[in-house]
Design an enzyme around this catalytic site. Structure first.
Site, PDB file in Angstrom:
ATOM      1  N   LYS A   1       0.866  -1.185   0.000  1.00 17.09           N
ATOM      2  CA  LYS A   1       0.000   0.000   0.000  1.00 17.09           C
ATOM      3  C   LYS A   1       0.899   1.230   0.000  1.00 17.09           C
ATOM      4  O   LYS A   1       1.120   1.868   1.024  1.00 17.09           O
ATOM      5  CB  LYS A   1      -0.931  -0.019   1.213  1.00 17.09           C
ATOM      6  CG  LYS A   1      -2.063  -1.025   1.078  1.00 17.09           C
ATOM      7  CD  LYS A   1      -2.966  -1.024   2.300  1.00 17.09           C
ATOM      8  CE  LYS A   1      -3.798   0.228   2.448  1.00 17.09           C
ATOM      9  NZ  LYS A   1      -4.878   0.311   1.454  1.00 17.09           N
ATOM     10  N   ILE A   2       1.446   1.550  -1.173  1.00 15.21           N
ATOM     11  CA  ILE A   2       2.386   2.649  -1.328  1.00 15.21           C
ATOM     12  C   ILE A   2       1.623   3.948  -1.549  1.00 15.21           C
ATOM     13  O   ILE A   2       0.727   4.022  -2.399  1.00 15.21           O
ATOM     14  CB  ILE A   2       3.341   2.374  -2.503  1.00 15.21           C
ATOM     15  CG1 ILE A   2       4.180   1.117  -2.208  1.00 15.21           C
ATOM     16  CG2 ILE A   2       4.244   3.570  -2.769  1.00 15.21           C
ATOM     17  CD1 ILE A   2       5.019   0.651  -3.372  1.00 15.21           C
TER      18      ILE A   2
END
Length: 319
Positions: A167-168
């Site tokens: 989850k960048i």
């Protein structure tokens, strides 16, 4: 809710405190510099964690807290971020923060690990890593009584360009393009395809189709986030409803022919889809299978199923 989610997701923030770099501080002091590396380049990762208020028990249950922090640390590994906390410590910090804020309502925790240096340059190594955790009230992120979706012209980013398993922070610009176009075109939500034209996921949700007595969902190789709610839905479908799930490639036109469809995620929860590209899904109403799964999910996250509570529901307040 067509074209506007603000009334559902943007509740009034009421937190008195947050956790930042090793200490609890007043919420108004939770600031970063405009020169912060993560602000300029998106070099951070995050989680979204829901807590659900159980009125009868006077308790907030944080749902699948351990799994969220295990995934956060996996995202950190991909981004060369090293946090000085174990999963157990992150769990303890989370429950203490909600207690300090005195929150007795549905809440949303957002832990963010990021590159905090104030430099110019797109690198990941050799930078200082920082950590913030906030806890705020949150209602429904998307409508849960029937979404109208459109297949987006924006393709889902490829794992070799921006790893979907993490989850960048910066990768969510891809989701923002798709979601914004969907809202402007009169839909509630977007469905994104891979560069090969296969169904991937919603703008920030996994997708499930129900057809011929089974659930179908895109496989991990379709550039999806391996969602914790996705995993929850698959387990509940099999063990509680007796419905298997197949993970495979999904063609766009399968969306038009499915009996029922739903999107899911921590924010979205279990959100039925009743229309795609101006075509009704099934009868054009929330179907019985997805409705049953949704009802089961909302009971479980509020700690109303004892067989799941010890593993999945972390209580905030001492009993």
């Amino acid at each position: 809710m067509r074209g506007n989610v603000a009334s559902h997701c943007c509740n009034m923030m009421n937190a008195k405190e947050l956790f930042m770099n090793g200490e609890f501080i007043t919420a108004d002091k939770g600031m970063i510099s405009v020169r912060t590396h993560a602000f300029a380049y998106g070099t951070g990762c995050f989680e979204g964690i829901r807590g659900y208020w159980n009125e009868e028990e006077q308790q907030v249950y944080l749902f699948r807290l351990r799994e969220h922090y295990e995934r956060l640390l996996r995202s950190c590994k991909i981004l060369h971020i090293h946090l000085p906390y174990t999963v157990e410590q992150l769990i303890d910090i989370s429950t203490e923060l909600v207690r300090r804020n005195g929150q007795r309502e549905d809440v949303y925790l957002r832990p963010v690990a990021y590159k905090g240096d104030q430099i110019i340059g797109v690198t990941l190594q050799g930078l200082h890593d920082e950590y913030i955790l906030t806890s705020e009230p949150l209602g429904n992120y998307v409508e849960i009584t029937g979404l109208r979706c459109g297949v987006s012209s924006w393709r889902r980013i490829d794992d070799n360009a921006m790893p979907a398993r993490a989850k960048i922070c910066g990768s969510y610009v891809n989701a923002a393009f798709a979601k914004s176009d969907a809202l402007q075109n009169g839909f509630d939500e977007a469905i994104m395809l891979t560069h090969e034209g296969n169904v991937s996921e919603g703008s920030a949700e996994n997708i499930f189709l129900y057809s011929d007595g089974e659930f179908i969902t895109p496989s991990p190789t379709e550039n999806i986030l391996l969602g914790i709610t996705r995993d929850t839905a698959m387990r509940l479908a099999e063990h509680e409803l007796g419905i298997p799930t197949r993970e495979r490639q999904v063609d766009r036109t399968e969306l038009y022919l499915a009996d029922e469809i739903f999107l899911c995620g921590t924010g979205a929860q279990i959100a039925p889809v009743i229309e795609i590209d101006h075509r009704p899904v099934g009868s054009g109403k929330v179907g019985p299978v997805v409705r049953k799964l949704q009802e089961l999910y909302f009971d479980i996250v509020r700690g109303k199923h004892p067989e799941y509570s010890p593993q999945w529901c972390t209580p905030v307040y001492p009993k």
